[in-house]
Design an enzyme around this catalytic site. Structure first.
Site, PDB file in Angstrom:
ATOM      1  N   ASP A   1       4.081  32.339 -20.563  1.00 44.51           N
ATOM      2  CA  ASP A   1       3.572  33.594 -19.988  1.00 44.51           C
ATOM      3  C   ASP A   1       3.059  33.221 -18.593  1.00 44.51           C
ATOM      4  O   ASP A   1       3.441  32.153 -18.073  1.00 44.51           O
ATOM      5  CB  ASP A   1       2.449  34.190 -20.860  1.00 44.51           C
ATOM      6  CG  ASP A   1       2.076  35.620 -20.449  1.00 44.51           C
ATOM      7  OD1 ASP A   1       2.883  36.521 -20.681  1.00 44.51           O
ATOM      8  OD2 ASP A   1       0.994  35.826 -19.868  1.00 44.51           O
TER       9      ASP A   1
ATOM     10  N   LYS B   1      -0.607  36.070 -29.462  1.00 49.16           N
ATOM     11  CA  LYS B   1      -0.729  35.699 -28.047  1.00 49.16           C
ATOM     12  C   LYS B   1      -1.836  34.665 -27.920  1.00 49.16           C
ATOM     13  O   LYS B   1      -2.728  34.603 -28.778  1.00 49.16           O
ATOM     14  CB  LYS B   1      -1.090  36.937 -27.220  1.00 49.16           C
ATOM     15  CG  LYS B   1      -0.806  36.802 -25.755  1.00 49.16           C
ATOM     16  CD  LYS B   1       0.655  37.069 -25.418  1.00 49.16           C
ATOM     17  CE  LYS B   1       0.968  36.797 -23.970  1.00 49.16           C
ATOM     18  NZ  LYS B   1       2.316  37.257 -23.587  1.00 49.16           N
TER      19      LYS B   1
HETATM   20  P1  NDP Z   1       4.268  33.886 -13.551  1.00 51.86           P
HETATM   21  O1  NDP Z   1       3.060  33.055 -13.683  1.00 51.86           O
HETATM   22  O2  NDP Z   1       5.590  33.227 -13.438  1.00 51.86           O
HETATM   23  O3  NDP Z   1       4.118  34.873 -12.292  1.00 51.86           O
HETATM   24  C1  NDP Z   1       3.059  35.762 -12.199  1.00 51.86           C
HETATM   25  C2  NDP Z   1       3.134  36.470 -10.855  1.00 51.86           C
HETATM   26  O4  NDP Z   1       2.148  37.484 -10.816  1.00 51.86           O
HETATM   27  C3  NDP Z   1       2.846  35.537  -9.694  1.00 51.86           C
HETATM   28  O5  NDP Z   1       3.525  36.003  -8.560  1.00 51.86           O
HETATM   29  C4  NDP Z   1       1.322  35.692  -9.521  1.00 51.86           C
HETATM   30  O6  NDP Z   1       0.885  35.444  -8.204  1.00 51.86           O
HETATM   31  C5  NDP Z   1       1.131  37.153  -9.860  1.00 51.86           C
HETATM   32  N1  NDP Z   1      -0.196  37.338 -10.481  1.00 51.86           N
HETATM   33  C6  NDP Z   1      -0.703  36.727 -11.566  1.00 51.86           C
HETATM   34  N2  NDP Z   1      -1.947  37.126 -11.834  1.00 51.86           N
HETATM   35  C7  NDP Z   1      -2.240  38.010 -10.875  1.00 51.86           C
HETATM   36  C8  NDP Z   1      -3.383  38.779 -10.598  1.00 51.86           C
HETATM   37  N3  NDP Z   1      -4.490  38.723 -11.356  1.00 51.86           N
HETATM   38  N4  NDP Z   1      -3.321  39.599  -9.543  1.00 51.86           N
HETATM   39  C9  NDP Z   1      -2.208  39.679  -8.785  1.00 51.86           C
HETATM   40  N5  NDP Z   1      -1.088  38.979  -8.996  1.00 51.86           N
HETATM   41  C10 NDP Z   1      -1.116  38.157 -10.029  1.00 51.86           C
HETATM   42  O7  NDP Z   1       4.230  34.903 -14.801  1.00 51.86           O
HETATM   43  P2  NDP Z   1       5.409  35.731 -15.444  1.00 51.86           P
HETATM   44  O8  NDP Z   1       6.348  36.179 -14.390  1.00 51.86           O
HETATM   45  O9  NDP Z   1       5.916  34.976 -16.608  1.00 51.86           O
HETATM   46  O10 NDP Z   1       4.619  36.986 -16.049  1.00 51.86           O
HETATM   47  C11 NDP Z   1       4.348  38.167 -15.279  1.00 51.86           C
HETATM   48  C12 NDP Z   1       4.000  39.307 -16.210  1.00 51.86           C
HETATM   49  O11 NDP Z   1       5.097  39.550 -17.107  1.00 51.86           O
HETATM   50  C13 NDP Z   1       2.778  39.082 -17.107  1.00 51.86           C
HETATM   51  O12 NDP Z   1       2.141  40.323 -17.329  1.00 51.86           O
HETATM   52  C14 NDP Z   1       3.403  38.600 -18.412  1.00 51.86           C
HETATM   53  O13 NDP Z   1       2.566  38.828 -19.519  1.00 51.86           O
HETATM   54  C15 NDP Z   1       4.635  39.492 -18.454  1.00 51.86           C
HETATM   55  N6  NDP Z   1       5.706  39.013 -19.308  1.00 51.86           N
HETATM   56  C16 NDP Z   1       6.279  37.791 -19.109  1.00 51.86           C
HETATM   57  C17 NDP Z   1       7.322  37.382 -19.907  1.00 51.86           C
HETATM   58  C18 NDP Z   1       8.068  36.113 -19.658  1.00 51.86           C
HETATM   59  O14 NDP Z   1       9.090  35.906 -20.306  1.00 51.86           O
HETATM   60  N7  NDP Z   1       7.638  35.270 -18.740  1.00 51.86           N
HETATM   61  C19 NDP Z   1       7.775  38.204 -21.043  1.00 51.86           C
HETATM   62  C20 NDP Z   1       7.175  39.497 -21.110  1.00 51.86           C
HETATM   63  C21 NDP Z   1       6.151  39.851 -20.289  1.00 51.86           C
HETATM   64  P3  NDP Z   1       0.167  34.030  -7.889  1.00 51.86           P
HETATM   65  O15 NDP Z   1       1.244  33.005  -7.954  1.00 51.86           O
HETATM   66  O16 NDP Z   1      -0.408  34.217  -6.533  1.00 51.86           O
HETATM   67  O17 NDP Z   1      -0.892  33.874  -8.945  1.00 51.86           O
END
Ligand code: NDP
Length: 448
Positions: free
Chosen positions: A168, A128
């Site tokens: 991510d 990662k």
């Molecule tokens: P994105 O950046 O596309 O979206 C993240 C979302 O979560 C946004 O709505 C963001 O809101 C919110 N967010 C981020 N940080 C915070 C925080 N500290 N507190 C509250 N809300 C938060 O990311 P992904 O959808 O790709 O990833 C989301 C999760 O899924 C992560 O944990 C990632 O590790 C996990 N994941 C992702 C994969 C993938 O294929 N993308 C695969 C496996 C796991 P805002 O826009 O306001 O920041």
């Protein structure tokens, strides 16, 4: 609680070495705790020092990322790549771009990734990386300059057979494109060194949808096998409004569920008529705007500023898909009091240890991240296969493979939970099933 002397000793050592890495310690504790019944039956693990080796990354590189903003000012961020374990394949795992990123978070994610990748059945090790750079509010040119600078350091550590990063939080198609361009320029080599690429240059169909869709394939199989039920007709609450959350919402609706709430880091929206995904995609994917916009555009929906209040909304299925530790004991209690029957983690480690314990104690079907959100990395593995073969599979082919992988992951985790005498506890099942292959490979490969 950790009672096994060997596991306790290793955990104490990790705590002594890195007392400030709270997310990493939390992830290690959860895994070691659930490995206890397996470790007790397998003395060869202690004899080969497997646990003390598996909690220590192969290596971590940390580096300065210098770039220039649109005003000509110099900006400095910190970048990391943690190559955690390559026993069963090249390191594989995403790059997170978010101001909260630090070494503890990168290590916890790399550690979890090792077991998750093993669970997919594909030959991928765990890694990662990321940076405390915040792409929000930056121009495309600033994001490009940051990505180029980041890759100018990272490129010497990665490669199609060494380490294959992906997206991510904060790293989507735009960022992957800029990083891929810079890697190719530096190496003069067009190779599948990153996944999540654009479809015109080696990306896989269905990769964008994979984590969210995979989460729902897992939930559907879990409901079918453990409750003779399905997603159809269920009310669903999803935290997050990013890649995972949006495609989880899409598949939940396709399976007949009704998604009534989503959130971002600022607040949540509740739409009793069902979230309109076309509006949500426009706001989040196209405009990169705040979720509060949704309530302004969709009559009958409401916006709330305290995003954790999303867990007070009554639902059958809760899908935390935003970030780590976003669902604590109080939120778990609210969900349980409202009769939630399934909690499945789309984000990595979104539930605190206390919340997980409450779900398990109260008979909620609980799907831990490393099993339930493995669809993203599994499809990244499929992207690597297509790149190696210089082929592109159709959306339907990739989606069918993804579904098959998620169904298998559920059954492997379920069967492992039964073998450990804790049938239906998928936290134990996923950790043990993911661990077995990695530990066997480590023993076979000797002291390396
Ligand atoms: P994105 O950046 O596309 O979206 C993240 C979302 O979560 C946004 O709505 C963001 O809101 C919110 N967010 C981020 N940080 C915070 C925080 N500290 N507190 C509250 N809300 C938060 O990311 P992904 O959808 O790709 O990833 C989301 C999760 O899924 C992560 O944990 C990632 O590790 C996990 N994941 C992702 C994969 C993938 O294929 N993308 C695969 C496996 C796991 P805002 O826009 O306001 O920041």
């Amino acid at each position: 609680m950790l009672t096994n002397a060997y596991l306790k000793r290793v955990y104490d050592d990790v705590t002594r070495r890195d007392p400030n890495e709270k997310e990493f310690l939390q992830a290690v504790y959860e895994v070691l705790d659930s490995l206890q019944p397996y470790v007790e039956k397998h003395p060869e693990l202690e004899k080969n020092g497997i646990i003390e080796r598996i909690v220590e990354p192969d290596r971590i590189v940390s580096f300065r990322v210098t770039w220039m903003d649109d005003n000509g000012a110099t900006r400095v961020n910190r970048g990391w790549r943690c190559q955690f374990n390559s026993a069963i394949g090249p390191y594989k795992g995403g790059l997170r771009l978010h101001p909260s990123v630090n070494q503890s978070i990168i290590k916890f994610l790399g550690f979890e990734q090792t077991f998750k990748n093993s669970l997919t059945g594909l030959p991928m090790g765990g890694g990662k990386g990321g940076s405390d750079f915040d792409p929000k509010g930056k121009s495309d040119a600033e994001v490009m300059r940051f990505c180029q600078s980041f890759m100018t350091e990272l490129y010497r550590h990665i490669g199609a057979d060494t380490d294959v990063p992906a997206g991510d939080i904060g790293t989507g198609a735009r960022e992957i494109g800029y990083m891929f361009g810079q890697y190719k320029r530096l190496q003069n080599c067009f190779t599948g060194v990153l996944t999540g690429k654009g479809l015109d240059f080696g990306g896989s169909l269905a990769r964008t949808q994979a984590t969210g869709y995979g989460l729902l394939y897992f939930v559907e199989e879990m409901l079918k096998c453990m409750k003779n039920d399905s997603v159809a007709g269920k009310t669903v609450v999803i935290s997050g409004a990013g890649n995972v959350a949006i495609y989880a919402a899409e598949k939940a609706s396709q399976l007949g569920g009704k998604v009534v709430a989503m959130c971002d880091s600022q607040g949540y929206v509740y739409d009793p008529n069902g979230i309109k995904l076309d509006v949500m995609k426009q706001i989040k994917e196209v405009e990169r705007a705040r979720i509060s916009e949704y309530a302004k555009r969709v009559p009958g929906s409401e916006y709330g500023e305290n995003r954790t209040d999303i867990w007070k909304i009554k639902c059958d299925i809760a899908l935390p898909c935003a970030t780590q530790n976003e669902l604590d004991a109080d939120s778990a209690k609210a969900l349980i009091a409202n009769g939630v029957s399934v909690v499945a983690e789309g984000a990595n480690m979104p539930s605190t240890l206390e919340a997980v314990e409450l779900f398990l104690k109260n008979g909620v079907l609980f799907a831990p991240a490393k099993a339930a959100n493995a669809g993203g990395v599994a499809t990244s593995g499929l992207e690597m296969s297509q790149n190696s073969q210089r082929l592109s599979w159709t959306f339907e082919e990739v989606d069918a493979k993804l579904r098959g992988i998620m169904v298998n992951i559920f059954h492997n985790a379920y069967d492992a939970s039964a073998e450990c005498g804790m049938e239906g506890n998928l936290v134990v099942g996923a950790n043990v099933a993911g661990f077995i292959k990695v530990s066997r490979a480590m023993i076979a490969q000797g002291l390396v």
